[in-house]
Design an enzyme around this catalytic site. Structure first.
Site, short mmCIF file in Angstrom:
data_model
loop_
_atom_site.label_atom_id
_atom_site.label_comp_id
_atom_site.label_asym_id
_atom_site.label_seq_id
_atom_site.Cartn_x
_atom_site.Cartn_y
_atom_site.Cartn_z
N LYS A 1 0.84 -1.20 0.00
CA LYS A 1 0.00 0.00 0.00
C LYS A 1 0.87 1.25 0.00
O LYS A 1 1.96 1.23 0.58
CB LYS A 1 -0.84 0.04 1.30
CG LYS A 1 -2.00 -0.90 1.38
CD LYS A 1 -2.73 -0.70 2.71
CE LYS A 1 -3.84 -1.72 2.90
NZ LYS A 1 -4.94 -1.60 1.94
N ARG B 1 -10.18 -11.35 3.16
CA ARG B 1 -11.08 -12.43 2.73
C ARG B 1 -10.40 -13.79 2.84
O ARG B 1 -11.06 -14.81 3.02
CB ARG B 1 -11.59 -12.14 1.31
CG ARG B 1 -10.54 -12.14 0.25
CD ARG B 1 -11.01 -11.45 -1.03
NE ARG B 1 -11.03 -9.99 -0.90
CZ ARG B 1 -11.44 -9.17 -1.86
NH1 ARG B 1 -11.88 -9.65 -3.01
NH2 ARG B 1 -11.42 -7.86 -1.67
N1 BES Z 1 -7.75 -3.45 4.95
C1 BES Z 1 -8.04 -3.15 3.61
C2 BES Z 1 -9.36 -2.41 3.41
C3 BES Z 1 -9.49 -1.03 4.01
C4 BES Z 1 -9.30 0.08 3.21
C5 BES Z 1 -9.87 -0.85 5.31
C6 BES Z 1 -9.44 1.35 3.74
C7 BES Z 1 -10.03 0.42 5.84
C8 BES Z 1 -9.82 1.53 5.06
C9 BES Z 1 -8.13 -4.44 2.78
O1 BES Z 1 -7.32 -5.47 3.23
C10 BES Z 1 -7.70 -4.09 1.40
O2 BES Z 1 -6.58 -3.71 1.24
N2 BES Z 1 -8.60 -4.25 0.45
C11 BES Z 1 -8.30 -3.95 -0.91
C12 BES Z 1 -8.92 -5.03 -1.77
C13 BES Z 1 -8.49 -4.97 -3.21
C14 BES Z 1 -7.04 -5.27 -3.35
C15 BES Z 1 -9.33 -5.96 -3.98
C16 BES Z 1 -8.93 -2.58 -1.23
O3 BES Z 1 -9.99 -2.28 -0.74
O4 BES Z 1 -8.30 -1.83 -1.97
ZN ZN Z 2 -5.34 -5.41 2.46
#
Ligand code: BES
Ligand code: ZN
Ligand code: ZN
Length: 497
Positions: free
Chosen positions: A270, A345
């Site tokens: 990230k 997930r």
């Molecule tokens: N923990 C994150 C989601 C999240 C984003 C929580 C912002 C709180 C605030 C999750 O693990 C994630 O990174 N999800 C990705 C999924 C994508 C790669 C399909 C996302 O939402 O970008």
């Molecule tokens: Zn994530």
């Protein structure tokens, strides 16, 4: 905070600060009762007082025993809601905090809402509004939370007492969840986090067993192990259980919480700003399950409830799982990992498939699962989805109602089968990403492949953590989910009476 109920008249209540919520009608009628109790200070302040709740008016009466009076408007009496009561009480809490008032009184207004709920909402708003996370402050901390809260009422004191107790229990449980979320990541490795859960169980009277990495391997939690591969810290899997003798259900209600103690994204790293910088909160779902277990144990709720918390961090280590890896999950299904940042997930799927061995009545998972949920609904409301198993419409209605009653609001997203197209893999049963559109839904559709019972999924990515404080939440962890789940379970146990 100690919370008690008193039937002493407001004039005689000996407190550092007395909070009096007032309706527009009371204001317009001249506040004669208050003037009688506290003298001309009320009359002099009258034109400054706003009936709409936008301000707290502080005054120093020459009569009566209370040192200060804080007046907050509730709006028209017919429009007063539980949320307005919480917000008014949190205004009074801020004033109390600034003035370091040790003892605070709240005068229960007479409204058409019953005494239980009024008292509960006011206590919740006050306790939640008094919360500050000061663990890491070494300098001067300005202000201090009240130590004693006295709820003043002239009638229905039994109901008021019950509501005040509930409010205190629920708000304290929310504060537990907030503390866990706000904790620095190095203080909540999976092992330390599970120790905190064990401690919570001992203190509040529910059972906890912690699986270590060896047991996780033995049980075949391969999704959890895949996410953990880049980490220096072993994963844990915590099983929390509240099973009172008078349980009204034989098959448990299961609560599953996402416990990613820090989400770097893994190799699909990230960016830091406005993304990784808040990812210590990626265990907020797990924290809300812990808080809920505390609340239901303290409320002595007659329901059999199990909590499941898979915990790991998600990091790009030497051995980290990579895009392209195919994982054979706990359920036996295979998943092609195409983005290591879609780790939630992976660990939830294993917990959900394990949940099946309990033959649960219903399973609710709570997770900071997708940024798409924040895009869709913002940061004050969670997304909720359910599977097509029998009773899906009632289930959705029940969770939405629990949301509006408790203040942890949720809004539904659809679960049409067309969305399954987006998570089809060319080489495995599923892939762990669904493309740009409908990210929260495709994440839920992914999880749906691992459940075979009535199931509710709550995506709390938005409301679990605030960059800026609002209402009765400071910046940081909000404890979202505790009030929602507790209320849902209370309502369910009432239905089974
Ligand atoms: N923990 C994150 C989601 C999240 C984003 C929580 C912002 C709180 C605030 C999750 O693990 C994630 O990174 N999800 C990705 C999924 C994508 C790669 C399909 C996302 O939402 O970008
Ligand atoms: Zn994530
Ligand atoms: Zn995550």
């Amino acid at each position: 905070m100690k919370v008690s109920v008193s039937t002493i008249s407001i004039a005689e209540l000996d407190v550092d600060l007395l909070f009096v919520p007032i309706t527009v009608e009371e204001l317009e009628a001249g506040l004669t009762d208050l003037s009688e109790a506290f003298g001309s200070a009320i009359e002099r302040a009258r034109s400054d007082i706003r009936g709409d709740g936008s301000h707290a008016t502080v005054l120093y009466p020459e009569e009566g025993t209370a040192k200060r009076i804080v007046l907050v408007g509730l709006g028209q009496s017919a429009d007063v809601t539980l949320e307005k009561l919480r917000l008014a009480a949190s205004k009074a809490a801020s004033v109390s905090y600034e003035f370091k008032a040790e003892t605070v009184g709240i005068a229960i207004p007479s409204l058409s809402i019953n005494g239980d709920d009024t008292a509960q909402a006011l206590v919740e708003g006050f306790v939640l509004g008094s919360y500050r996370f000061t663990r890491y402050r070494t300098g001067l901390v300005t202000g201090e939370a009240a130590q004693r809260l006295v709820i003043q009422t002239t009638d229905h004191d039994k109901q008021v007492r019950r509501g005040a107790d509930r409010g205190r229990i629920v708000a304290e449980a929310v504060c537990t969840a907030r503390d866990l979320v706000n904790l620095s990541p190095d203080e909540k490795t999976p092992t330390l986090f599970s120790k905190a859960i064990e401690k919570s169980g001992k203190k509040h009277g529910y059972e906890v067993s912690i699986w270590d990495k060896a047991l996780i391997e033995e049980e075949g939690m391969t999704g959890l192990l895949a996410v953990n591969r880049g980490s220096q810290e072993p994963p844990t899997f915590s099983v929390l259980e509240w099973h009172p003798e008078n349980s009204r259900n034989s098959r448990p209600v299961i609560l599953v919480g996402k416990g990613v103690v820090f989400d770097t994204g893994g190799l699909s790293l990230k960016p830091t700003k406005d993304s990784m910088d808040s990812m210590k909160s990626d265990m907020a779902g797990a924290a809300s399950v812990v808080g809920t277990m505390e609340a239901i144990a303290k409320l002595d709720l007659p329901l059999y409830v199990v909590g499941l918390i898979p915990a790991t961090d998600n990091r790009p280590g030497e051995n980290a799982y990579v895009p392209g890896d195919v994982v054979k999950m706990h359920s036996g299904k295979t998943v092609e990992v195409l983005n290591t940042d879609a780790e939630g997930r992976m660990i939830l799927a294993d917990a959900l498939s394990y949940a099946s061995s309990f033959y649960p009545e219903i399973v609710i998972d709570v997770a900071t699962l997708t940024g798409a949920a924040v895009v869709a609904l913002g940061d004050f409301i969670a997304a909720v989805m359910t599977n097509d198993e029998k009773g899906s419409e009632d289930r959705l209605a029940d969770i939405i109602l629990a949301g509006s009653e408790s203040g942890d609001r949720v809004h539904p997203l659809p679960m049409f089968d067309e969305y399954n197209e987006q998570i089809k893999s060319t080489i495995a049963d599923l892939k762990n990403v669904g493309g740009r559109g409908a990210g929260s839904i495709t994440a839920a559709k992914f999880l749906e492949h691992f459940v075979d019972y009535p199931w509710i999924h709550v995506d709390i990515a938005g409301p679990s953590f605030l960059a800026q404080g609002r209402g009765y939440s400071q910046a940081g962890g909000t404890g979202f989910g505790v009030r929602l789940l507790t209320r849902f379970l209370q309502n369910l146990s009432e239905k089974k009476r």
